[in-house]
Structures are given as C-alpha cells and as structure tokens.
Scaffold this active site. Sequence first.
Site, PDB file in Angstrom:
ATOM      1  N   LYS A 113     -12.611  -2.308   5.757  1.00  0.00           N
ATOM      2  CA  LYS A 113     -11.800  -3.266   6.501  1.00  0.00           C
ATOM      3  C   LYS A 113     -12.341  -3.372   7.928  1.00  0.00           C
ATOM      4  O   LYS A 113     -12.731  -4.434   8.376  1.00  0.00           O
ATOM      5  CB  LYS A 113     -10.328  -2.847   6.533  1.00  0.00           C
ATOM      6  CG  LYS A 113      -9.746  -2.422   5.189  1.00  0.00           C
ATOM      7  CD  LYS A 113      -9.688  -3.541   4.177  1.00  0.00           C
ATOM      8  CE  LYS A 113      -9.386  -3.122   2.744  1.00  0.00           C
ATOM      9  NZ  LYS A 113      -8.240  -2.282   2.517  1.00  0.00           N
ATOM     10  N   TRP A 118       0.830  -1.211   0.000  1.00  0.00           N
ATOM     11  CA  TRP A 118       0.000   0.000   0.000  1.00  0.00           C
ATOM     12  C   TRP A 118       0.857   1.251   0.000  1.00  0.00           C
ATOM     13  O   TRP A 118       0.505   2.240  -0.641  1.00  0.00           O
ATOM     14  CB  TRP A 118      -1.014  -0.019   1.145  1.00  0.00           C
ATOM     15  CG  TRP A 118      -2.086  -1.028   0.871  1.00  0.00           C
ATOM     16  CD1 TRP A 118      -2.351  -2.173   1.565  1.00  0.00           C
ATOM     17  CD2 TRP A 118      -3.022  -1.013  -0.224  1.00  0.00           C
ATOM     18  NE1 TRP A 118      -3.377  -2.864   0.979  1.00  0.00           N
ATOM     19  CE2 TRP A 118      -3.817  -2.179  -0.118  1.00  0.00           C
ATOM     20  CE3 TRP A 118      -3.259  -0.141  -1.293  1.00  0.00           C
ATOM     21  CZ2 TRP A 118      -4.835  -2.489  -1.035  1.00  0.00           C
ATOM     22  CZ3 TRP A 118      -4.276  -0.449  -2.202  1.00  0.00           C
ATOM     23  CH2 TRP A 118      -5.044  -1.605  -2.060  1.00  0.00           C
ATOM     24  N   ASP A 145      -2.187   6.344   6.550  1.00  0.00           N
ATOM     25  CA  ASP A 145      -3.216   5.461   6.008  1.00  0.00           C
ATOM     26  C   ASP A 145      -3.476   4.389   7.066  1.00  0.00           C
ATOM     27  O   ASP A 145      -2.649   3.500   7.283  1.00  0.00           O
ATOM     28  CB  ASP A 145      -2.712   4.829   4.708  1.00  0.00           C
ATOM     29  CG  ASP A 145      -3.719   3.861   4.084  1.00  0.00           C
ATOM     30  OD1 ASP A 145      -4.756   3.583   4.714  1.00  0.00           O
ATOM     31  OD2 ASP A 145      -3.447   3.373   2.969  1.00  0.00           O
TER      32      ASP A 145
HETATM   33  C1  PLP Z   1      -7.667  -1.644   1.236  1.00  0.00           C
HETATM   34  C2  PLP Z   1      -6.609  -0.627   1.428  1.00  0.00           C
HETATM   35  C3  PLP Z   1      -6.455   0.456   0.538  1.00  0.00           C
HETATM   36  C4  PLP Z   1      -7.315   0.626  -0.697  1.00  0.00           C
HETATM   37  O1  PLP Z   1      -8.587   1.001  -0.431  1.00  0.00           O
HETATM   38  P1  PLP Z   1      -9.651   1.264  -1.614  1.00  0.00           P
HETATM   39  O2  PLP Z   1     -10.904   1.434  -0.871  1.00  0.00           O
HETATM   40  O3  PLP Z   1      -9.639   0.082  -2.518  1.00  0.00           O
HETATM   41  O4  PLP Z   1      -9.245   2.515  -2.303  1.00  0.00           O
HETATM   42  C5  PLP Z   1      -5.450   1.367   0.802  1.00  0.00           C
HETATM   43  N1  PLP Z   1      -4.647   1.249   1.871  1.00  0.00           N
HETATM   44  C6  PLP Z   1      -4.774   0.234   2.746  1.00  0.00           C
HETATM   45  C7  PLP Z   1      -3.862   0.155   3.920  1.00  0.00           C
HETATM   46  C8  PLP Z   1      -5.753  -0.737   2.550  1.00  0.00           C
HETATM   47  O5  PLP Z   1      -5.881  -1.752   3.421  1.00  0.00           O
END
Ligand code: PLP
Length: 368
Positions: free
Chosen positions: A204, A106, A180
């Site tokens: 998530k 990521w 993030d």
């Molecule tokens: C799932 C995830 C993303 C991507 O999210 P989207 O909703 O597909 O844009 C980005 N960063 C992390 C850490 C993730 O787990």
Amino acid sequence: MIYNFSAGPAVLPKEVLQQAADEMLDWHGSGMSVMEMSHRGKEYMSIIEATLRDMRELFAVPDNYKVLFLQGGAIAENAIIPMNLAGLRTGNGQPGVADYINTGSWSVKSIKEARRYCEVNVAASSEAEQFASIPARDSWKLSRDAAYVHVCTNETIDGVEYHFTPDVAADTDNAPLVADMSSHILSRVVDVSKYGVIYAGAQKNIGPAGVTIVIVREDLLGHALPICPSAFNWKIVADNDSMYNTPPTYAIYIAGLVFQWLKRQGGVAAMEKRNIAKAALLYDYLDSTEFFQTKIVKQCRSRMNVPFFLHDERLNEAFLAGAKTHGLLQLKGHKSVGGMRASIYNAMPYEGVAALVDYLREFERMQG
Ligand SMILES: *Cc1c(COP(=O)(O)O)cnc(C)c1O
C-alpha cells in the site's frame, strides 16, 4: 499524465521505478541483478542493512523494538499474531483471551482468523453503523486479562482512520496494543512506544507485495504458542535478523529505495503535511456538492483511502470510463462497499489529487 488511485498494490514513486530499472541488470557494478544475489552475500547484506536503518530512522523506532521482514502479508499476520502473543498472560503454552476492536472489513478478517487460535473478545464495534466511525475509546469493553488489544488503524476498504492513539494499559493488565497499519504506515508521525506491535504489508504505502514489516517490542518476543511455525515465530526471526528463511529480497530492495525517496522528501513529518493537504483538497470538494457523497463521520475520515459515491449511481460506468480517458486509473470502489474509492498514498502527488478534483468538477458540470 497517468495517476493511479489503486488501493493496493499501489502507485510507487516514478523516481524509484526509474532507479530500479537502471539497476535491474547490474546493481552498482556487481554484475548481478538484486534478484540474483545470495541473501547472505555482502552486496545484499548492505542493501537489507540500509533498508532496516532507514525504516528505523524514518519511523523513529525506539531501540527496544525489533523491525522484522516477513512474508505472508497482513492476512498471514492475522494468524501469526495470536500464535505469538495469545499465550502472553497464561505462560503455560495455552492461549488466553485477546481483545479486538472492529472498525471495518480488515478488522472483521483479523477477528475471524484469531478465533481459530484463541478466545476473542470484540471490545467495541462500529458494524451496526456500517463502519462509518471509530468507536469512542471510553465505550470499549476491554478484558482485564487481555493478552493484547488489536486495532486496524486505517481501514483501507471502509475509509476510516484513527486520529488518536488509544491508551489500553490502564483498563487491562498493561496489555500491548497491536496495530495493523498496512495502509497508512509512514503516512503520518506515530509514537511507536505506545504500541507493542505494529505490522504492515508493503504493497500500500511502502513497496511491492511480498514483504511484511513487523515492529515488535523486545519483551513480547519468546511467548509463541508451540503450534507457531518457526518461520513465523518472531523471536526466531529476530534472532536471525530476518534471515531465518530467505527473505523477499527484491521487495525489500524496492522498499529500501522508497525509504531513500521518503528521506529526500523530508521524511514522515513532511509527508504527513502533504497528505493532510491532499486529503483536504479532495474531501473539501466532495463536501461542497450534492452530486458526490461520502459516508464517513468527519473526525474519522481516512487521509489515505477515500470512498465516495455518485448521487446517481446509474452514472458510475460513465464516470469510470471518463476518468480513464483523463488518465485517472483504478477508481472503482471495493465490491463490498460499491461506489468509488481514491487511494492517495505517499506516492500520489498533490497534482494527482488536483487532477482528480478537476475531473469531478468537470463530470458534474457535464452530467449535473
Ligand atoms: C491490504 C490489507 C491487508 C491484507 O494484506 P495482504 O497482503 O493481502 O495479506 C490487511 N490489512 C489491511 C489494513 C490492508 O490494507
């Protein structure tokens, strides 16, 4: 009993799904489904306001931070962040330099996207060690004039998690830390005041896909580059209470039900205790046998996403088929890493992890 170990979109609390089903056709005697309501009507306003209040309370968000509901997911934020922050130091509408720490898949995506909008300095990276750890803070080569420093505090695919809050102010000119937290937000207590921006896609650990949460310190609003779309300009979104455009109303409603559920569980501190116990149960078993392996340095292991491998990978298909017959779903690892991955978010009960460990033991006994 079914236990769903998906990395995302992921398991939601049964109680929440049941409540949503009960309220599907007629929300609280309004005669409408939440999906059918005007986002500016008094019914929906009461839903979004309660959701916001509960998020702030659960995550202990200080008063000088805005909580925004956006669309586009964390991947859209990879562009939205530089568009909102890269001009912070220059003050002339031109992007400056942003620092990124590369700890997994990521982070790689965030870096690649940011490069389209500003200069990126990768201040530290664990790529050469296959992302098995988080680079120690004292090894980071930060830019003095960095507009911000970006970290991914839980790498969903690689399975590493920050168990410390990096202090970046002293080595930069007080650059805000941007994180993030998509896959571990609300799984542990966080000192929000240590961050300039925290963002997370909901699917998530919060709710269904479709809503992205951005928590931003107020002094970081109002610095967007001229190219930033209005719907993604945090200042415009904040000034309009996340209603500059139609917000993802139903996803926000479900997130609100999850927040109420979290409060009934005792809040984030109680959740963190459970998450520590769940992760320990699984890692302790994986550590106790040669039959299964993990590749992450112990101090950096994620409590939420646990990649593991069968010593004999020829047994992968049999392992997954057997798991399915035991009601243990979506354990296949991400294609870039291979092997298996168990995602054990807030909504995964301790019993689910115990059922997984029972199955690991049984499979090993049968095959070992
Ligand atoms: C799932 C995830 C993303 C991507 O999210 P989207 O909703 O597909 O844009 C980005 N960063 C992390 C850490 C993730 O787990």
